[in-house]
Design a protein around this motif. Structure first.
Motif, mmCIF file in Angstrom:
data_model
loop_
_atom_site.group_PDB
_atom_site.id
_atom_site.type_symbol
_atom_site.label_atom_id
_atom_site.label_comp_id
_atom_site.label_asym_id
_atom_site.label_seq_id
_atom_site.Cartn_x
_atom_site.Cartn_y
_atom_site.Cartn_z
ATOM 1 N N MET A 164 -36.493 10.297 -40.085
ATOM 2 C CA MET A 164 -36.317 11.043 -41.337
ATOM 3 C C MET A 164 -35.523 12.330 -41.111
ATOM 4 S SD MET A 164 -37.495 8.976 -43.417
ATOM 5 C CE MET A 164 -37.676 7.503 -42.404
ATOM 6 N N LYS A 165 -35.748 12.994 -39.985
ATOM 7 C CA LYS A 165 -34.984 14.205 -39.696
ATOM 8 C C LYS A 165 -33.489 13.892 -39.586
ATOM 9 C CE LYS A 165 -38.287 17.364 -37.537
ATOM 10 N NZ LYS A 165 -38.502 18.269 -36.396
ATOM 11 N N VAL A 166 -33.165 12.799 -38.914
ATOM 12 C CA VAL A 166 -31.761 12.403 -38.793
ATOM 13 C C VAL A 166 -31.209 11.966 -40.149
ATOM 14 C CG1 VAL A 166 -30.177 10.763 -37.706
ATOM 15 C CG2 VAL A 166 -32.009 11.817 -36.362
ATOM 16 N N ALA A 167 -32.044 11.333 -40.961
ATOM 17 C CA ALA A 167 -31.610 10.940 -42.308
ATOM 18 C C ALA A 167 -31.219 12.165 -43.128
ATOM 19 C CB ALA A 167 -32.717 10.165 -43.010
ATOM 20 N N PHE A 168 -31.999 13.233 -43.032
ATOM 21 C CA PHE A 168 -31.660 14.452 -43.765
ATOM 22 C C PHE A 168 -30.396 15.100 -43.203
ATOM 23 C CE2 PHE A 168 -36.206 14.463 -45.201
ATOM 24 C CZ PHE A 168 -35.928 14.468 -46.571
ATOM 25 N N MET A 169 -30.178 15.005 -41.890
ATOM 26 C CA MET A 169 -28.931 15.499 -41.307
ATOM 27 C C MET A 169 -27.733 14.743 -41.889
ATOM 28 S SD MET A 169 -29.758 15.869 -37.257
ATOM 29 C CE MET A 169 -31.252 16.660 -36.668
ATOM 30 N N ALA A 170 -27.870 13.422 -41.951
ATOM 31 C CA ALA A 170 -26.796 12.602 -42.509
ATOM 32 C C ALA A 170 -26.562 12.941 -43.974
ATOM 33 C CB ALA A 170 -27.131 11.122 -42.349
ATOM 34 N N ARG A 171 -27.633 13.147 -44.687
ATOM 35 C CA ARG A 171 -27.546 13.462 -46.118
ATOM 36 C C ARG A 171 -26.798 14.773 -46.352
ATOM 37 N NH1 ARG A 171 -30.227 12.169 -50.755
ATOM 38 N NH2 ARG A 171 -30.527 13.814 -52.287
ATOM 39 N N ASP A 172 -27.000 15.750 -45.461
ATOM 40 C CA ASP A 172 -26.410 17.073 -45.636
ATOM 41 C C ASP A 172 -25.022 17.205 -45.010
ATOM 42 O OD1 ASP A 172 -28.736 17.840 -46.920
ATOM 43 O OD2 ASP A 172 -29.656 18.679 -45.114
ATOM 44 N N SER A 173 -24.572 16.171 -44.304
ATOM 45 C CA SER A 173 -23.306 16.267 -43.586
ATOM 46 C C SER A 173 -22.114 16.278 -44.533
ATOM 47 C CB SER A 173 -23.172 15.101 -42.606
ATOM 48 O OG SER A 173 -21.925 15.132 -41.952
ATOM 49 N N LYS A 174 -21.129 17.102 -44.198
ATOM 50 C CA LYS A 174 -19.872 17.129 -44.949
ATOM 51 C C LYS A 174 -18.874 16.130 -44.372
ATOM 52 C CE LYS A 174 -21.041 20.601 -47.659
ATOM 53 N NZ LYS A 174 -22.458 20.732 -47.232
ATOM 54 N N LEU A 175 -19.208 15.573 -43.209
ATOM 55 C CA LEU A 175 -18.338 14.612 -42.540
ATOM 56 C C LEU A 175 -18.899 13.197 -42.676
ATOM 57 C CD1 LEU A 175 -17.719 16.506 -39.159
ATOM 58 C CD2 LEU A 175 -16.112 16.301 -41.071
ATOM 59 N N PRO A 176 -18.052 12.171 -42.534
ATOM 60 C CA PRO A 176 -18.582 10.803 -42.431
ATOM 61 C C PRO A 176 -19.541 10.722 -41.251
ATOM 62 C CG PRO A 176 -16.199 10.771 -42.751
ATOM 63 C CD PRO A 176 -16.574 12.197 -42.499
ATOM 64 N N VAL A 177 -20.593 9.922 -41.383
ATOM 65 C CA VAL A 177 -21.678 9.912 -40.407
ATOM 66 C C VAL A 177 -21.856 8.528 -39.794
ATOM 67 C CG1 VAL A 177 -24.176 10.221 -40.080
ATOM 68 C CG2 VAL A 177 -22.900 11.786 -41.567
ATOM 69 N N LEU A 178 -22.138 8.518 -38.485
ATOM 70 C CA LEU A 178 -22.502 7.314 -37.753
ATOM 71 C C LEU A 178 -23.796 7.610 -37.001
ATOM 72 C CD1 LEU A 178 -20.100 5.182 -35.531
ATOM 73 C CD2 LEU A 178 -22.426 5.660 -34.825
ATOM 74 N N VAL A 179 -24.788 6.738 -37.161
ATOM 75 C CA VAL A 179 -26.050 6.865 -36.430
ATOM 76 C C VAL A 179 -26.254 5.583 -35.633
ATOM 77 C CG1 VAL A 179 -28.514 7.345 -36.543
ATOM 78 C CG2 VAL A 179 -27.004 8.227 -38.337
ATOM 79 N N ALA A 180 -26.471 5.737 -34.328
ATOM 80 C CA ALA A 180 -26.615 4.558 -33.458
ATOM 81 C C ALA A 180 -27.717 4.789 -32.445
ATOM 82 C CB ALA A 180 -25.287 4.264 -32.753
ATOM 83 N N GLY A 181 -28.210 3.691 -31.887
ATOM 84 C CA GLY A 181 -29.194 3.786 -30.830
ATOM 85 C C GLY A 181 -30.254 2.706 -30.922
ATOM 86 N N ASP A 182 -31.234 2.824 -30.046
ATOM 87 C CA ASP A 182 -32.412 1.960 -30.062
ATOM 88 C C ASP A 182 -33.444 2.637 -30.954
ATOM 89 O OD1 ASP A 182 -34.726 0.543 -29.626
ATOM 90 O OD2 ASP A 182 -34.764 0.826 -27.452
ATOM 91 N N PHE A 183 -33.602 2.125 -32.173
ATOM 92 C CA PHE A 183 -34.494 2.752 -33.158
ATOM 93 C C PHE A 183 -35.961 2.397 -32.926
ATOM 94 C CE2 PHE A 183 -31.795 4.099 -36.961
ATOM 95 C CZ PHE A 183 -30.629 4.185 -36.226
ATOM 96 N N ASN A 184 -36.212 1.392 -32.079
ATOM 97 C CA ASN A 184 -37.572 0.864 -31.944
ATOM 98 C C ASN A 184 -38.174 0.518 -33.302
ATOM 99 O OD1 ASN A 184 -38.331 0.583 -29.164
ATOM 100 N ND2 ASN A 184 -38.154 2.806 -28.983
ATOM 101 N N ASP A 185 -37.331 0.007 -34.174
ATOM 102 C CA ASP A 185 -37.757 -0.448 -35.499
ATOM 103 C C ASP A 185 -36.766 -1.495 -35.977
ATOM 104 O OD1 ASP A 185 -39.372 -0.595 -37.704
ATOM 105 O OD2 ASP A 185 -38.566 1.164 -38.706
ATOM 106 N N VAL A 186 -37.226 -2.386 -36.817
ATOM 107 C CA VAL A 186 -36.370 -3.430 -37.361
ATOM 108 C C VAL A 186 -35.760 -2.980 -38.689
ATOM 109 C CG1 VAL A 186 -37.441 -5.404 -36.235
ATOM 110 C CG2 VAL A 186 -38.457 -4.481 -38.324
ATOM 111 N N ALA A 187 -34.652 -3.591 -39.040
ATOM 112 C CA ALA A 187 -33.899 -3.140 -40.216
ATOM 113 C C ALA A 187 -34.664 -3.347 -41.520
ATOM 114 C CB ALA A 187 -32.558 -3.872 -40.275
ATOM 115 N N TRP A 188 -35.548 -4.359 -41.560
ATOM 116 C CA TRP A 188 -36.236 -4.675 -42.826
ATOM 117 C C TRP A 188 -37.544 -3.915 -43.009
ATOM 118 C CZ3 TRP A 188 -34.723 -8.580 -39.386
ATOM 119 C CH2 TRP A 188 -35.671 -8.907 -38.417
ATOM 120 N N SER A 189 -37.896 -3.018 -42.108
ATOM 121 C CA SER A 189 -39.138 -2.266 -42.268
ATOM 122 C C SER A 189 -38.990 -1.213 -43.361
ATOM 123 C CB SER A 189 -39.531 -1.574 -40.957
ATOM 124 O OG SER A 189 -38.758 -0.406 -40.755
ATOM 125 N N ALA A 190 -40.120 -0.791 -43.904
ATOM 126 C CA ALA A 190 -40.108 0.248 -44.939
ATOM 127 C C ALA A 190 -39.559 1.557 -44.394
ATOM 128 C CB ALA A 190 -41.517 0.450 -45.488
#
Length: 362
Positions: free
Chosen positions: A228-254
């Protein structure tokens, strides 16, 4: 127990395992069922097919039971359908002939105890990416990869022996690179502006939060809060954003859905396939834990799994092109006030947990 009784128990297990992830709790033994959605879909389909063996057209109870199983199966299919290779991409294919904004990323969880760097070095040489992201890396891994990373002039290194070390290398210039510890002083994340060959800039975030597993973290609170912290960073960014890594979560989770919606991000997997990265050692218990999310300015030129590297993860390789003039064509719906509230509450929950932990240590 009769055969029909056994089949009913089998079906009930499939139903219960479908319902458990709907419980709004962060206990690891609940959140772990988020991962198993593909397997649960196949399990439920098997339960439906098997129950036909003893289905009695004269018994109302059998119609009700079969109806519940079919409802569960439909729910499961709808949830994972976006990740089938149906071509309805959330992030569209490249459309420009001028690729001065094009770059490639290779992201791999190397498995810290893996002592065979030659396989990953060979895979990187084959892919020849512009940007490298490695997780589960300690100082030994940093040294083992020096042969290939020497050709990458820009780097951010945070090697650790706790399986959360992170290494980041780039042929593209980095501006204001930072290693940050968003939820725990032993769990790093990397954040930097990347300058593309055209001179345009994007914001890159690399994360590897803890999984909800008893040997790592008994709840998903820290993982969810970091996302969620990274989501807020992306939300506030003035630049196009890329987030990558091992999330230890699946894409379809809440949690991942909330992360994506709050950050205004798009999933590069949707419409292309599951591309399950974990567990590389199993052909059945496989799901996608490694992800690449982007804002609407990006287009995908290539997306694939890397080769086996003696890790429990497959690497991810992706080629992206920045096409901001077409961003409106795939702009996501803005997050609702309820979603923003939920995301803030997850961060606050982590902060409260950190305070309680600090008091217990005193």
């Amino acid at each position: 127990m009769t055969l029909k009784g056994f089949l009913q128990v089998f079906g009930i297990i499939a139903v219960v395992m479908t319902l458990i992830p709907l419980i709004a709790a962060d206990f690891w033994w609940i959140r772990i069922f988020d991962y198993l959605h593909i397997q649960l879909t196949l399990l439920t389909l098997t339960a439906i097919a098997a129950y036909f063996i003893r289905f009695d057209i004269k018994r109302t109870e059998d119609y009700i039971f079969m109806g519940v199983l079919l409802a569960c199966f439909l729910f499961q299919v709808v949830k994972i359908y976006p990740y089938f290779p149906h071509g309805n991409y959330e992030v569209g294919d490249v459309s420009e002939e001028n690729f001065s904004n094009k770059f490639s990323l290779y992201a791999a969880n190397v498995l810290q105890k893996n002592e065979n760097p030659d396989l990953i070095i060979a895979d990187i040489k084959k892919q020849n990416p512009d940007v490298l992201l490695f997780t589960e890396t300690n100082t030994r891994w940093k040294n083992d990869l020096a042969e290939i990373t020497a050709s990458y002039p820009y780097k951010v290194e945070a090697p650790l022996d706790n399986t959360y070390g992170m290494l980041f290398y780039s042929r593209l210039p980095l501006k204001n690179p930072q290693v940050r510890y968003l939820v725990d002083d032993s769990i790093p994340s990397i954040h930097s502006v990347l300058e593309l060959r055209s001179g345009k800039e994007i914001m890159f975030h690399a994360i590897h939060p803890t999984p909800p597993m008893p040997q790592h973290n008994p709840s998903s609170t820290d993982r969810d809060a970091e996302m969620m912290k990274v989501a807020f960073m992306a939300r506030d960014s003035k630049l196009p954003v890329l987030v990558a890594g091992d999330f230890n979560d699946v894409a379809w989770s809440a949690t991942t859905a909330l992360f994506q919606n709050v950050g205004g991000l798009l999933n590069t997997r949707i419409g292309r396939g599951f591309y399950n990265t974990f567990d590389a050692g199993s052909s059945i218990m496989r799901w996608s834990l490694d992800h690449v999310f982007v804002t609407e300015e990006f287009r995908v030129a290539d997306f694939r799994l890397g080769s086996k590297i003696d890790s429990d993860h497959y690497p991810l390789y992706i080629e992206l092109n920045l096409e901001p003039e077409r961003a409106e064509e795939q702009k996501p719906e803005p997050a609702t006030e309820e979603e923003l509230k939920n995301a803030r509450e997850q961060v606050e929950k982590m902060q409260e947990k950190a305070k309680e932990d600090a008091q217990e240590k005193k």
